[in-house]
Write a protein that holds these residues in place. Structure first.
Motif, PDB file in Angstrom:
ATOM      1  N   GLY A  77       0.869  -1.118  -0.117  1.00 22.97           N
ATOM      2  CA  GLY A  77       0.135   0.164   0.018  1.00 22.97           C
ATOM      3  C   GLY A  77       0.953   1.242  -0.092  1.00 22.97           C
ATOM      4  N   VAL A  78       1.772   1.278   0.957  1.00 29.55           N
ATOM      5  CA  VAL A  78       2.800   2.482   0.869  1.00 29.55           C
ATOM      6  C   VAL A  78       3.542   2.535  -0.450  1.00 29.55           C
ATOM      7  N   ALA A  79       4.012   1.588  -1.064  1.00 27.57           N
ATOM      8  CA  ALA A  79       4.626   1.456  -2.161  1.00 27.57           C
ATOM      9  C   ALA A  79       3.894   1.999  -3.280  1.00 27.57           C
ATOM     10  N   SER A  80       2.500   1.670  -3.292  1.00 27.12           N
ATOM     11  CA  SER A  80       1.719   2.067  -4.324  1.00 27.12           C
ATOM     12  C   SER A  80       1.398   3.397  -4.251  1.00 27.12           C
ATOM     13  N   ALA A  81       1.059   3.808  -3.012  1.00 23.94           N
ATOM     14  CA  ALA A  81       0.839   5.277  -2.757  1.00 23.94           C
ATOM     15  C   ALA A  81       2.003   6.149  -3.336  1.00 23.94           C
ATOM     16  N   GLY A  82       3.307   5.576  -3.063  1.00 25.17           N
ATOM     17  CA  GLY A  82       4.444   6.359  -3.511  1.00 25.17           C
ATOM     18  C   GLY A  82       4.477   6.368  -5.256  1.00 25.17           C
ATOM     19  N   LEU A  83       3.946   5.440  -5.634  1.00 23.53           N
ATOM     20  CA  LEU A  83       4.159   5.179  -7.277  1.00 23.53           C
ATOM     21  C   LEU A  83       3.084   6.239  -7.736  1.00 23.53           C
ATOM     22  N   SER A  84       1.735   6.378  -7.197  1.00 23.07           N
ATOM     23  CA  SER A  84       0.881   7.133  -7.520  1.00 23.07           C
ATOM     24  C   SER A  84       1.074   8.733  -7.404  1.00 23.07           C
ATOM     25  N   LEU A  85       1.925   8.919  -6.369  1.00 18.70           N
ATOM     26  CA  LEU A  85       2.317  10.343  -6.260  1.00 18.70           C
ATOM     27  C   LEU A  85       3.590  10.934  -6.927  1.00 18.70           C
ATOM     28  N   ALA A  86       4.472   9.918  -7.076  1.00 20.27           N
ATOM     29  CA  ALA A  86       5.498  10.342  -8.088  1.00 20.27           C
ATOM     30  C   ALA A  86       5.100  10.134  -9.429  1.00 20.27           C
ATOM     31  N   GLY A  87       4.153   9.466  -9.865  1.00 21.98           N
ATOM     32  CA  GLY A  87       3.806   9.456 -11.197  1.00 21.98           C
ATOM     33  C   GLY A  87       4.880   8.529 -12.244  1.00 21.98           C
ATOM     34  N   VAL A  88       4.339   8.088 -13.123  1.00 23.38           N
ATOM     35  CA  VAL A  88       5.075   7.240 -14.066  1.00 23.38           C
ATOM     36  C   VAL A  88       5.762   7.966 -15.214  1.00 23.38           C
TER      37      VAL A  88
END
Length: 92
Positions: A77-88
């Motif tokens: 969950g935390v890694a997914s939130a980080g990916l969402s906030l950082a953007g791809v």
């Protein structure tokens, strides 16, 4: 903030896998469960995971607390939130 969450999530995932292995290594070594069956215990709880761990409990040092599968999902969950906030970043 996204990179911090991604790094934190990755560390939690690594800690979860290490903690799982400390708890279930003997279970796999003594063939109470196969490695794929024990891997299911990384992501969830089942009666077979509890039974295998109970059979092997005597060989664990007293300081090791039994693995809690929720740690894995917190890391996801935390890694997914980080990916969402950082953007791809997409290729042009």
């Amino acid at each position: 903030m996204g990179k911090v969450l991604l790094a934190t999530g990755a560390l939690v995932l690594l800690a979860a896998v290490a903690w799982w292995w400390l708890t279930y290594a003997d279970v796999v070594q003594y063939t109470y469960l196969s490695a794929p069956e024990a891997a299911a215990c990384l992501v969830g709880r089942s009666g077979i995971c509890d039974l295998a761990r109970a059979l092997c409990r005597g060989s664990h040092p007293a300081a090791i607390v039994a693995y809690w599968w929720g740690t894995f999902w917190i890391g996801v969950g935390v890694a997914s939130a980080g990916l969402s906030l950082a953007g791809v970043k997409r290729a042009p």
